[in-house]
Design a protein around this motif. Structure first.
Motif, PDB file in Angstrom:
ATOM      1  N   UNK A   1     -16.156   2.954  -1.338  1.00 26.08           N
ATOM      2  CA  UNK A   1     -15.275   1.815  -1.615  1.00 26.08           C
ATOM      3  C   UNK A   1     -14.497   1.413  -0.370  1.00 26.08           C
ATOM      4  N   UNK A   2     -14.205   2.384   0.485  1.00 29.15           N
ATOM      5  CA  UNK A   2     -13.483   2.104   1.736  1.00 29.15           C
ATOM      6  C   UNK A   2     -14.429   1.889   2.907  1.00 29.15           C
ATOM      7  N   UNK A   3     -15.544   2.625   2.909  1.00 33.00           N
ATOM      8  CA  UNK A   3     -16.522   2.568   4.005  1.00 33.00           C
ATOM      9  C   UNK A   3     -17.907   2.384   3.383  1.00 33.00           C
ATOM     10  N   UNK A   4     -18.311   1.126   3.156  1.00 33.00           N
ATOM     11  CA  UNK A   4     -19.488   0.833   2.328  1.00 33.00           C
ATOM     12  C   UNK A   4     -20.801   1.470   2.771  1.00 33.00           C
ATOM     13  N   UNK A   5     -20.961   1.755   4.046  1.00 36.31           N
ATOM     14  CA  UNK A   5     -22.226   2.325   4.509  1.00 36.31           C
ATOM     15  C   UNK A   5     -22.240   3.844   4.461  1.00 36.31           C
ATOM     16  N   UNK A   6     -21.241   4.434   3.841  1.00 43.78           N
ATOM     17  CA  UNK A   6     -21.135   5.890   3.794  1.00 43.78           C
ATOM     18  C   UNK A   6     -22.018   6.476   2.696  1.00 43.78           C
ATOM     19  N   UNK A   7     -22.258   7.786   2.801  1.00 38.08           N
ATOM     20  CA  UNK A   7     -23.029   8.487   1.773  1.00 38.08           C
ATOM     21  C   UNK A   7     -22.569   9.934   1.722  1.00 38.08           C
ATOM     22  N   UNK A   8     -22.035  10.347   0.564  1.00 33.20           N
ATOM     23  CA  UNK A   8     -21.641  11.729   0.329  1.00 33.20           C
ATOM     24  C   UNK A   8     -22.679  12.341  -0.594  1.00 33.20           C
ATOM     25  N   UNK A   9     -23.442  13.294  -0.089  1.00 33.73           N
ATOM     26  CA  UNK A   9     -24.547  13.879  -0.838  1.00 33.73           C
ATOM     27  C   UNK A   9     -24.132  15.205  -1.460  1.00 33.73           C
ATOM     28  N   UNK A  10     -24.326  15.313  -2.780  1.00 28.41           N
ATOM     29  CA  UNK A  10     -23.990  16.543  -3.504  1.00 28.41           C
ATOM     30  C   UNK A  10     -25.028  17.618  -3.198  1.00 28.41           C
TER      31      UNK A  10
ATOM     32  N   UNK B   1     -19.621  -1.677  14.823  1.00 28.11           N
ATOM     33  CA  UNK B   1     -19.997  -1.153  13.511  1.00 28.11           C
ATOM     34  C   UNK B   1     -18.770  -0.669  12.746  1.00 28.11           C
ATOM     35  N   UNK B   2     -18.709  -0.979  11.461  1.00 27.60           N
ATOM     36  CA  UNK B   2     -17.633  -0.455  10.622  1.00 27.60           C
ATOM     37  C   UNK B   2     -17.797   1.061  10.505  1.00 27.60           C
ATOM     38  N   UNK B   3     -16.665   1.768  10.358  1.00 35.97           N
ATOM     39  CA  UNK B   3     -16.697   3.224  10.209  1.00 35.97           C
ATOM     40  C   UNK B   3     -17.504   3.599   8.965  1.00 35.97           C
ATOM     41  N   UNK B   4     -18.299   4.640   9.080  1.00 40.28           N
ATOM     42  CA  UNK B   4     -19.040   5.129   7.920  1.00 40.28           C
ATOM     43  C   UNK B   4     -19.209   6.630   8.064  1.00 40.28           C
ATOM     44  N   UNK B   5     -19.437   7.298   6.923  1.00 37.38           N
ATOM     45  CA  UNK B   5     -19.544   8.753   6.909  1.00 37.38           C
ATOM     46  C   UNK B   5     -20.760   9.167   6.098  1.00 37.38           C
ATOM     47  N   UNK B   6     -21.598   9.987   6.703  1.00 37.01           N
ATOM     48  CA  UNK B   6     -22.718  10.584   5.987  1.00 37.01           C
ATOM     49  C   UNK B   6     -22.465  12.086   5.977  1.00 37.01           C
ATOM     50  N   UNK B   7     -22.133  12.621   4.794  1.00 38.28           N
ATOM     51  CA  UNK B   7     -21.654  13.987   4.699  1.00 38.28           C
ATOM     52  C   UNK B   7     -22.248  14.669   3.462  1.00 38.28           C
ATOM     53  N   UNK B   8     -22.200  16.002   3.479  1.00 36.34           N
ATOM     54  CA  UNK B   8     -22.622  16.776   2.310  1.00 36.34           C
ATOM     55  C   UNK B   8     -21.398  17.416   1.659  1.00 36.34           C
ATOM     56  N   UNK B   9     -21.460  17.551   0.334  1.00 33.18           N
ATOM     57  CA  UNK B   9     -20.397  18.242  -0.392  1.00 33.18           C
ATOM     58  C   UNK B   9     -21.018  19.359  -1.217  1.00 33.18           C
ATOM     59  N   UNK B  10     -20.577  20.577  -0.985  1.00 35.86           N
ATOM     60  CA  UNK B  10     -21.078  21.735  -1.729  1.00 35.86           C
ATOM     61  C   UNK B  10     -20.359  21.806  -3.071  1.00 35.86           C
ATOM     62  N   UNK B  11     -21.137  21.919  -4.140  1.00 33.26           N
ATOM     63  CA  UNK B  11     -20.563  21.966  -5.482  1.00 33.26           C
ATOM     64  C   UNK B  11     -20.972  23.215  -6.220  1.00 33.26           C
ATOM     65  N   UNK B  12     -21.714  23.038  -7.303  1.00 28.17           N
ATOM     66  CA  UNK B  12     -22.186  24.184  -8.088  1.00 28.17           C
ATOM     67  C   UNK B  12     -23.587  23.838  -8.590  1.00 28.17           C
ATOM     68  N   UNK B  13     -23.784  23.828  -9.917  1.00 27.54           N
ATOM     69  CA  UNK B  13     -25.108  23.555 -10.478  1.00 27.54           C
ATOM     70  C   UNK B  13     -25.456  22.070 -10.345  1.00 27.54           C
ATOM     71  N   UNK B  14     -26.725  21.715 -10.549  1.00 27.83           N
ATOM     72  CA  UNK B  14     -27.120  20.309 -10.443  1.00 27.83           C
ATOM     73  C   UNK B  14     -26.437  19.415 -11.478  1.00 27.83           C
ATOM     74  N   UNK B  15     -26.156  19.946 -12.661  1.00 27.19           N
ATOM     75  CA  UNK B  15     -25.451  19.173 -13.677  1.00 27.19           C
ATOM     76  C   UNK B  15     -24.017  19.639 -13.780  1.00 27.19           C
ATOM     77  N   UNK B  16     -23.319  19.155 -14.776  1.00 26.92           N
ATOM     78  CA  UNK B  16     -21.944  19.605 -14.980  1.00 26.92           C
ATOM     79  C   UNK B  16     -20.922  18.738 -14.280  1.00 26.92           C
TER      80      UNK B  16
END
Length: 331
Positions: free
Chosen positions: A55-64, A25-40
């Motif tokens: 773009x580097x790991x197509x099966x990845x997902x970074x969730x806001x 399997x190609x490397x992939x990352x499923x991660x969360x990123x803490x931000x601020x408000x839903x918009x902005x």
């Protein structure tokens, strides 16, 4: 004939063996990123980071992940409740020193990148007030001691902390201002604009992108001047706050045409210090080599470059990210 049969049998056995091998399997990352408000902007940055990693790991997902902002995000990372977080540089310094709202130093945070460095503190004074009291620079406030009403951001917002440090750097406290017949009003960004356009405040100090719409809105209602600081004052603020020097270029505002020196807040992409080195390396490589995905999320981000991304000084880069920066010639 027998030799040909043996060769065909060998080829068939090899093909069968290959079919039975586990798929790599190609490397992939499923991660969360803490931000601020839903918009902005920060939510857009989350989307840009997701695109750059995919773009580097197509099966990845970074969730806001929505949050109370940078201060809260440091706690999220420290408690391992988020994988990545957007945090202002000045907030990182507060955590590093264990200053309020932190109860003790936090050394569990490292960075992968700056996301922007151009949210300068802009001190906007009403022209009529500045002319009446002869205020031409930020330092003049301390010299003149006018009965000035100053609007800064709400307590707990890092721009409020930096505004207070700007006043401290010229030797002015809130008690001093009150003794002159003035006051400090703690208000959200939108309310600050209303305060100055309604002439209930003489000066507003906030961290805003250059030519931000709220500045233009205020300037359309009341004549303003942008106060600059002596570079030595800027340096003093940066040392205490973790901010960085910034120059608002000459001609940026037609109503205040001169160049202005001021401190600026920057936003970093932060991680835990104990993130796996290879993971940090891979993530850094992905976002630096696909930084256009981040730069394209908003016109305010078009100034992003790998060089700017590699310029954090307030806390160390994660060793995995630093390895990439060295390889890329950015360190």
């Amino acid at each position: 004939m027998l030799s040909s049969l043996k060769k065909c049998l060998a080829v068939s056995l090899t093909a069968a063996a290959l079919l039975q091998m586990p798929t790599v399997q190609a490397e992939s990352y499923e991660m969360t990123i803490a931000g601020a408000s839903p918009g902005g902007l920060w939510s857009l940055l989350g989307a840009g980071l997701d695109s750059s990693v995919r773009a580097a790991y197509p099966d990845s997902k970074i969730t806001y992940q929505t949050s109370g902002g940078g201060i809260a995000n440091i706690g999220q990372l420290d408690r391992n409740q988020a994988d990545l977080a957007i945090v202002h540089d000045a907030e990182l310094l507060l955590a590093k020193k264990g200053e309020l709202p932190f109860l003790e130093p936090i050394d569990s945070i490292r960075v992968l990148s700056y996301l922007y460095t151009w949210a300068p503190m802009q001190a906007l004074v009403r022209n009529s007030f500045a002319e009446e009291y002869g205020i031409h620079t930020f330092e003049d406030i301390a010299k003149v001691k006018p009965p000035i009403t100053i609007a800064i951001n709400k307590r707990g917002n890092i721009a409020s902390n930096v505004a207070v440090e700007m006043l401290n750097a010229i030797g002015v406290t809130e008690k001093d201002i009150e003794s002159w017949g003035g006051k400090v009003i703690y208000a959200a960004s939108g309310e600050q604009v209303s305060l100055i356009t309604d002439r209930r405040a003489d000066l507003m100090i906030n961290s805003l992108f250059v030519r931000h719409s709220s500045i233009q809105q205020a300037a359309n209602s009341v004549e303003l001047t942008l106060l600059g600081m002596d570079p030595a004052t800027v340096e003093a603020v940066n040392k205490v706050s973790g901010t960085i020097p910034f120059v608002i270029p000459e001609g940026t505002y037609e109503w205040s045409p001169g160049k202005v020196d001021t401190p600026s807040l920057g936003a970093t992409l932060a991680v835990r210090a104990d993130m796996d080195d290879q993971k940090a390396y891979n993530l850094a490589k992905a976002i630096y080599e696909n930084y256009q995905q981040i730069a394209g999320v908003h016109p305010a981000m078009k100034a992003l470059t790998p060089e700017a991304m590699a310029s954090v000084t307030v806390v160390p880069y994660h060793p995995g990210a630093l390895k990439y920066l060295v390889e890329a010639g950015l360190r």
